[in-house]
Design an enzyme around this catalytic site. Structure first.
Site, PDB file in Angstrom:
ATOM      1  N   LYS A  63      54.290  55.075 144.294  1.00  0.00           N
ATOM      2  CA  LYS A  63      54.565  56.515 144.237  1.00  0.00           C
ATOM      3  C   LYS A  63      56.045  56.880 144.400  1.00  0.00           C
ATOM      4  O   LYS A  63      56.382  57.992 144.798  1.00  0.00           O
ATOM      5  CB  LYS A  63      53.742  57.300 145.290  1.00  0.00           C
ATOM      6  N   TRP A  93      58.091  56.592 135.756  1.00  0.00           N
ATOM      7  CA  TRP A  93      59.326  57.101 135.138  1.00  0.00           C
ATOM      8  C   TRP A  93      60.271  55.948 134.788  1.00  0.00           C
ATOM      9  O   TRP A  93      60.776  55.851 133.672  1.00  0.00           O
ATOM     10  CB  TRP A  93      59.987  58.075 136.118  1.00  0.00           C
ATOM     11  N   GLY A 115      58.079  56.686 141.749  1.00  0.00           N
ATOM     12  CA  GLY A 115      58.597  57.012 140.416  1.00  0.00           C
ATOM     13  C   GLY A 115      58.547  55.819 139.466  1.00  0.00           C
ATOM     14  O   GLY A 115      59.278  55.775 138.471  1.00  0.00           O
ATOM     15  N   THR A 116      57.666  54.879 139.770  1.00  0.00           N
ATOM     16  CA  THR A 116      57.506  53.668 138.954  1.00  0.00           C
ATOM     17  C   THR A 116      57.279  54.012 137.480  1.00  0.00           C
ATOM     18  O   THR A 116      57.888  53.424 136.583  1.00  0.00           O
ATOM     19  CB  THR A 116      56.273  52.872 139.465  1.00  0.00           C
ATOM     20  N   HIS A 144      54.870  45.751 142.702  1.00  0.00           N
ATOM     21  CA  HIS A 144      55.064  46.475 143.973  1.00  0.00           C
ATOM     22  C   HIS A 144      55.274  45.463 145.107  1.00  0.00           C
ATOM     23  O   HIS A 144      55.330  45.852 146.277  1.00  0.00           O
ATOM     24  CB  HIS A 144      53.826  47.297 144.324  1.00  0.00           C
TER      25      HIS A 144
END
Ligand code: A3P
Length: 330
Positions: A77, A82, A79-80, A142
């Site tokens: 969360k 984007w 901005g991955t 992640h």
């Protein structure tokens, strides 16, 4: 007639058949209750869903990084989606000019164009064939720095790390978790998950250790790890896009700048453009999430609408303590 659930009940990671190796490992790990699934497991200092842990194990065992690879590492969360869109468009700007009417971004969610290692490739297949990926291969993860496959650290592959103000990350994660929970589970109360987040118990948390791992590595090895925040990117997107191209060894040419390539790439990857595409309004990932869930409001400072003064004070104290002396501030 059966009641139609309003949240996606079909999340792949809830149904994944686990290997014997993973089951044995899980039985030895500390657990805490999760935000979406009943339990999170702590491995190498970080918290995971069981199936993500299986993807992690396979990825650690089998992923062979190449010197030309680019790996986008992020906290969930931050901005991955984007950054996936931006990096994909940037690296493929000759093959797919951004103004092309059939640019892949217009009909594919960014997560389909830049797959996660441990959540997609090594979750679907323990040892996937990656030969169809053209060089430079672009993947994402992640995983915290400590848990990256050895070949990532040993090779010359480059890492772009993105994080975000932890208060906004928290609100975004809370909202996302409520989209993923089954209706019968009800929604997560902000207070409950705030408590967990502050204890470090969140997917791929503790958030401060995730940030610090990459931050310290970026200071030691700035040619390998590029550390970026969502807020910086929001504030001066053209500057940071240009800096990214320099880090990745593919700077914009004078002609490209003159042609408005920087602005064009930013436009096609903008929140409003991506959110309003049919694929992102109506589509779903094969893992079950609605594409629309990755586009909530895309603002800096939305935490102000949710957190109480006490919550903010507690948060700031934690950040101060955990990030103290690191040079990293939010
Ligand atoms: P909010 O929930 O605050 O709106 P991730 O991609 O790592 O899952 O992060 C999702 C967050 O990034 C969401 O934040 C989402 O709205 C925001 N986001 C998605 N696409 C974006 C874009 N093109 N520009 C800016 N923010 C974007």
């Amino acid at each position: 007639m059966p009641k139609e659930p309003s949240h996606p009940p079909d999340l792949k990671y809830l149904k994944q058949e686990l290997t014997q190796e993973c089951k044995i490992l899980l039985s030895t790990l500390p657990t805490k209750s999760g935000w979406v699934v009943s339990k999170l497991y702590n491995y190498q200092g970080f918290w995971y869903h069981p199936s993500y842990l299986q993807g992690l194990l396979s990825c650690q065992k089998h992923f062979q990084a190449q010197d030309t690879d680019i790996l986008l590492a992020t906290t969930p969360k931050s901005g991955t989606t984007w950054l996936k869109a931006l990096l994909f468009t940037l690296l493929n700007r000759t093959r797919y000019p951004h103004a092309q009417h059939d640019h892949p971004l217009l009909s594919n969610n960014p997560h389909m164009l830049v797959p996660f290692l441990e959540i997609k490739l090594y979750l679907d297949d323990q040892n996937p064939d990656l030969s169809s990926f053209a060089s430079p291969r672009l993947f994402s993860t992640h995983l915290p720095y400590v848990s990256l496959p050895k070949s990532v650290k040993d090779s010359k592959c480059k890492l772009v790390y993105l994080c975000r103000n932890p208060k906004d990350t928290f609100i975004s994660l809370w909202a996302f978790s409520n989209q993923l929970r089954l209706q019968e589970m009800g929604t997560n109360s902000l207070e409950d998950v705030f408590e967990k987040y502050c204890e470090g118990v969140s997917l791929y948390g503790p958030f401060w250790d995730h940030l610090l791992g990459y931050w310290q590595e970026s200071l030691k090895n700035p040619d390998k790890v590029y550390f970026l925040t969502y807020e910086e990117m929001k504030e001066e997107p053209d500057l940071h896009l240009r800096k990214l191209t320099e880090f990745l060894g593919c700077p914009f040419s004078v002609e490209e700048k003159k042609e408005g390539m920087v602005e064009g790439i930013l436009d096609i990857c903008s929140f409003d453009n991506l959110r309003n595409l049919k694929v992102n309004k109506e589509g779903k990932l094969p893992s079950g999430e609605n594409n629309s869930a990755f586009f909530r409001n895309g603002k800096v400072g939305d935490w102000k609408n949710y957190l109480t003064t006490e919550m903010v004070e507690r948060f700031e104290k934690i950040c101060e303590e955990k990030l103290h002396g690191s040079g990293l501030k939010f």
